[in-house]
Design a protein around this motif. Structure first.
Motif, PDB file in Angstrom:
ATOM      1  N   PRO A  49       0.864  -1.223  -0.087  1.00  0.00           N
ATOM      2  CA  PRO A  49       0.021  -0.182   0.181  1.00  0.00           C
ATOM      3  C   PRO A  49       0.952   1.277   0.142  1.00  0.00           C
ATOM      4  O   PRO A  49       1.853   1.215   0.593  1.00  0.00           O
ATOM      5  CB  PRO A  49      -0.872  -0.160   1.306  1.00  0.00           C
ATOM      6  CG  PRO A  49      -0.476  -1.652   1.771  1.00  0.00           C
ATOM      7  CD  PRO A  49       0.703  -2.031   1.327  1.00  0.00           C
ATOM      8  N   ILE A  50       0.523   2.420  -0.718  1.00  0.00           N
ATOM      9  CA  ILE A  50       1.266   3.488  -0.679  1.00  0.00           C
ATOM     10  C   ILE A  50       1.423   4.107   0.834  1.00  0.00           C
ATOM     11  O   ILE A  50       2.489   4.906   1.001  1.00  0.00           O
ATOM     12  CB  ILE A  50       0.733   4.560  -2.050  1.00  0.00           C
ATOM     13  CG1 ILE A  50       1.931   5.563  -2.129  1.00  0.00           C
ATOM     14  CG2 ILE A  50      -0.591   5.231  -1.401  1.00  0.00           C
ATOM     15  CD1 ILE A  50       2.803   5.239  -3.315  1.00  0.00           C
ATOM     16  N   GLU A  51       0.297   3.804   1.333  1.00  0.00           N
ATOM     17  CA  GLU A  51       0.618   4.424   2.849  1.00  0.00           C
ATOM     18  C   GLU A  51       1.599   3.804   3.714  1.00  0.00           C
ATOM     19  O   GLU A  51       2.170   4.599   4.569  1.00  0.00           O
ATOM     20  CB  GLU A  51      -0.767   4.201   3.707  1.00  0.00           C
ATOM     21  CG  GLU A  51      -2.041   5.031   3.193  1.00  0.00           C
ATOM     22  CD  GLU A  51      -2.522   4.695   1.961  1.00  0.00           C
ATOM     23  OE1 GLU A  51      -2.233   3.435   1.425  1.00  0.00           O
ATOM     24  OE2 GLU A  51      -3.158   5.255   1.379  1.00  0.00           O
ATOM     25  N   GLY A 276       3.114   7.786  13.047  1.00  0.00           N
ATOM     26  CA  GLY A 276       3.071   6.517  12.497  1.00  0.00           C
ATOM     27  C   GLY A 276       3.693   5.278  13.205  1.00  0.00           C
ATOM     28  O   GLY A 276       4.187   5.608  14.293  1.00  0.00           O
ATOM     29  N   ASN A 277       3.699   4.049  12.663  1.00  0.00           N
ATOM     30  CA  ASN A 277       4.184   2.938  13.538  1.00  0.00           C
ATOM     31  C   ASN A 277       3.488   2.649  14.788  1.00  0.00           C
ATOM     32  O   ASN A 277       3.874   2.009  15.922  1.00  0.00           O
ATOM     33  CB  ASN A 277       5.662   3.140  13.874  1.00  0.00           C
ATOM     34  CG  ASN A 277       6.422   2.408  12.701  1.00  0.00           C
ATOM     35  OD1 ASN A 277       5.819   2.055  11.744  1.00  0.00           O
ATOM     36  ND2 ASN A 277       7.773   2.885  12.974  1.00  0.00           N
ATOM     37  N   GLU A 281      -5.450   8.242  16.182  1.00  0.00           N
ATOM     38  CA  GLU A 281      -6.235   9.268  15.210  1.00  0.00           C
ATOM     39  C   GLU A 281      -5.556  10.025  14.411  1.00  0.00           C
ATOM     40  O   GLU A 281      -5.769  10.601  13.630  1.00  0.00           O
ATOM     41  CB  GLU A 281      -7.113  10.018  16.007  1.00  0.00           C
ATOM     42  CG  GLU A 281      -6.667  10.955  16.953  1.00  0.00           C
ATOM     43  CD  GLU A 281      -7.749  11.928  17.353  1.00  0.00           C
ATOM     44  OE1 GLU A 281      -9.177  11.827  16.893  1.00  0.00           O
ATOM     45  OE2 GLU A 281      -7.399  13.318  17.736  1.00  0.00           O
ATOM     46  N   ALA A 282      -4.201  10.381  14.878  1.00  0.00           N
ATOM     47  CA  ALA A 282      -3.379  11.212  13.964  1.00  0.00           C
ATOM     48  C   ALA A 282      -2.855  10.329  12.760  1.00  0.00           C
ATOM     49  O   ALA A 282      -1.958  10.932  12.220  1.00  0.00           O
ATOM     50  CB  ALA A 282      -2.125  11.343  14.786  1.00  0.00           C
ATOM     51  N   GLU A 283      -3.363   9.279  12.553  1.00  0.00           N
ATOM     52  CA  GLU A 283      -3.085   8.748  11.234  1.00  0.00           C
ATOM     53  C   GLU A 283      -3.961   9.176  10.063  1.00  0.00           C
ATOM     54  O   GLU A 283      -3.671   8.880   8.986  1.00  0.00           O
ATOM     55  CB  GLU A 283      -3.388   7.023  11.411  1.00  0.00           C
ATOM     56  CG  GLU A 283      -2.374   6.264  12.025  1.00  0.00           C
ATOM     57  CD  GLU A 283      -2.541   4.877  11.963  1.00  0.00           C
ATOM     58  OE1 GLU A 283      -1.935   3.997  11.638  1.00  0.00           O
ATOM     59  OE2 GLU A 283      -3.870   4.416  12.397  1.00  0.00           O
ATOM     60  N   ASN A 284      -5.135   9.945  10.682  1.00  0.00           N
ATOM     61  CA  ASN A 284      -6.146  10.520   9.562  1.00  0.00           C
ATOM     62  C   ASN A 284      -5.717  11.909   9.238  1.00  0.00           C
ATOM     63  O   ASN A 284      -4.911  12.643   9.974  1.00  0.00           O
ATOM     64  CB  ASN A 284      -7.340  10.744  10.262  1.00  0.00           C
ATOM     65  CG  ASN A 284      -7.882   9.013  10.903  1.00  0.00           C
ATOM     66  OD1 ASN A 284      -7.617   8.037  10.197  1.00  0.00           O
ATOM     67  ND2 ASN A 284      -8.511   9.175  11.828  1.00  0.00           N
ATOM     68  N   ILE A 298      -6.738   3.187   8.982  1.00  0.00           N
ATOM     69  CA  ILE A 298      -6.496   2.036  10.096  1.00  0.00           C
ATOM     70  C   ILE A 298      -5.357   1.247   9.497  1.00  0.00           C
ATOM     71  O   ILE A 298      -5.260   0.670   8.614  1.00  0.00           O
ATOM     72  CB  ILE A 298      -7.610   1.217  10.166  1.00  0.00           C
ATOM     73  CG1 ILE A 298      -8.860   2.108  10.772  1.00  0.00           C
ATOM     74  CG2 ILE A 298      -7.062   0.428  11.321  1.00  0.00           C
ATOM     75  CD1 ILE A 298     -10.383   1.300  10.964  1.00  0.00           C
ATOM     76  N   GLY A 299      -4.133   1.760  10.194  1.00  0.00           N
ATOM     77  CA  GLY A 299      -2.893   1.007   9.567  1.00  0.00           C
ATOM     78  C   GLY A 299      -2.785   1.607   8.112  1.00  0.00           C
ATOM     79  O   GLY A 299      -2.860   2.809   7.910  1.00  0.00           O
TER      80      GLY A 299
END
Lengths: 324, 61
Positions: A49-51, A276-277, A281-284, A298-299
């Motif tokens: 995934p590019i994420e 990250g890792n 919620e700061a992944e959004n 989510i991941g």
């Protein structure tokens, strides 16, 4: 007749006598000419995934055909891929995959981009460049995850075919680069500015390591530098450290340190700061104007995406990135 | 006669075998020797095809 050569690809500037190899282990002086030892020989090939790179503002929800060869221009004590980055090409199992095969495989796996990643793509520059040229012809985008330890001339040359770059800004002190990575900070800052000037989409990753680079004063200084020199729209990813390689004595980064770093960076003016890792919620992605949730992750999985034609679907604010 | 007869007998029984062993030993030696060359040549060819001229370097006097 002199047979000594100097590599001008990265700031290490290795001067090599006949038969000697560069510090990155992938370039060798043979009969007075410099050769790449890893062309068409990746040791890691994956569809990701590019994420995962991480790119959060570049074709979200798509996959990237990801390749790497052995070798690295630095020697970070915390490297998470040290088994291949600190290895010689002959010490890794490799695939026979010339550039045209990479592009064919990317198309076959329905990948929107090819990513040069895992180790340091600078060490397989010729392979990356030729692949990028072919990929672009086929409408596949090119991205790299790099430490940014590369000279200006080769970086500008590559930028003609590069769509996006995620650069590891490992810390904001020369001391850290010198002691922990065996490099220096200045060339990395120059590379970031060069990429910005060349119009390559830029994201920055900072691995936060307790006691080594978690000083909020330095993080504030780094964030201000980014705002001033690259702009407030550049996404910054604070990544959680896990004990690896030579730094197994240090604990994983506490969540509190990561949230403090995020707040510090946002207070300095950055609009898109991620953690990250770790699940948080700061992944959004949130709209910097109306604060509504734009991309829920989510991941590495994108659950919702409310960006339409590069704009917030709720208030119409333009969101920087490459979205389609 | 006894001795001559014995010598001929000895040659047939042991001498022939000795010659045979020498021939076999020589063949193994030769095969090994040329095999070594063949292997070296193949490895050399493979290494050459893997090398690609690098970009961004200069000769130093």
């Amino acid at each position: 007749m002199a047979k000594t050569v100097q590599c001008e690809l990265c700031p290490n500037g290795c001067v090599l006598e006949e038969g000697r190899r560069s510090r990155c282990r992938t370039r060798m002086n043979k009969d007075g000419s410099l050769y790449s030892l890893v062309y068409g020989k990746p040791c890691a090939v994956h569809v990701d995934p590019i994420e995962k790179k991480p790119f959060f503002h570049f074709l979200p929800g798509t996959t990237a055909f990801s390749i790497a060869t052995a070798g690295c221009v630095l020697s970070c004590k915390f490297c998470q891929n040290w088994q291949i980055s600190q290895a010689s090409p002959e010490d890794t199992d490799t695939y026979d995959m010339p550039p045209d095969k990479v592009v064919r495989q990317a198309i076959a796996h329905k990948c929107r981009s090819v990513t040069y990643t895992y180790t340091e793509p600078t060490v397989f520059y010729e392979y990356m460049y030729d692949t990028a040229v072919l990929a672009k012809k086929q409408g596949i985008k090119n991205t790299m995850h790099s430490c940014g330890y590369i000279n200006e001339k080769p970086l500008r040359h590559l930028s003609n075919y590069l769509d996006a770059a995620d650069i590891d800004l490992k810390a904001f002190t020369e001391d850290f680069y010198d002691r922990i990575c065996g490099g220096s900070l200045k060339p990395v800052l120059n590379a970031l500015v060069t990429l910005k000037q060349e119009g390559v989409w830029l994201e920055i990753t900072n691995l936060v390591i307790s006691t080594l680079n978690d000083d909020m004063k330095n993080i504030r200084e780094m964030s201000r530098w980014i705002v001033k020199n690259l702009g407030s729209d550049v996404p910054l990813h604070f990544s959680r450290f896990f004990p690896h390689y030579k730094l197994t004595n240090l604990p994983p980064t506490p969540l509190e340190t990561l949230t403090d770093a995020r707040k510090t960076a946002m207070d300095a003016g950055l609009k898109f700061v991620y953690i990250g890792n770790i699940r948080h919620e700061a992944e959004n992605t949130f709209c910097p104007q109306c604060r509504k949730l734009l991309i829920e992750r989510i991941g590495y999985v994108v659950k919702q995406n409310h960006i339409a034609n590069g704009k917030c679907r709720f208030c119409g604010t333009a969101i920087s990135g490459i979205w389609g | 006669m006894e001795s001559a007869g014995s010598a001929a007998l000895l040659f047939r029984e042991y001498g022939g075998n000795i010659m045979m062993r020498r021939r076999i030993f020589l063949r193994i030696l030769l095969a090994g020797f040329f095999g070594l060359f063949a292997k070296t040549t193949r490895a050399e060819k493979k290494a050459d095809t893997n090398l690609t001229m690098a970009m961004f370097w200069k000769k130093v006097d």
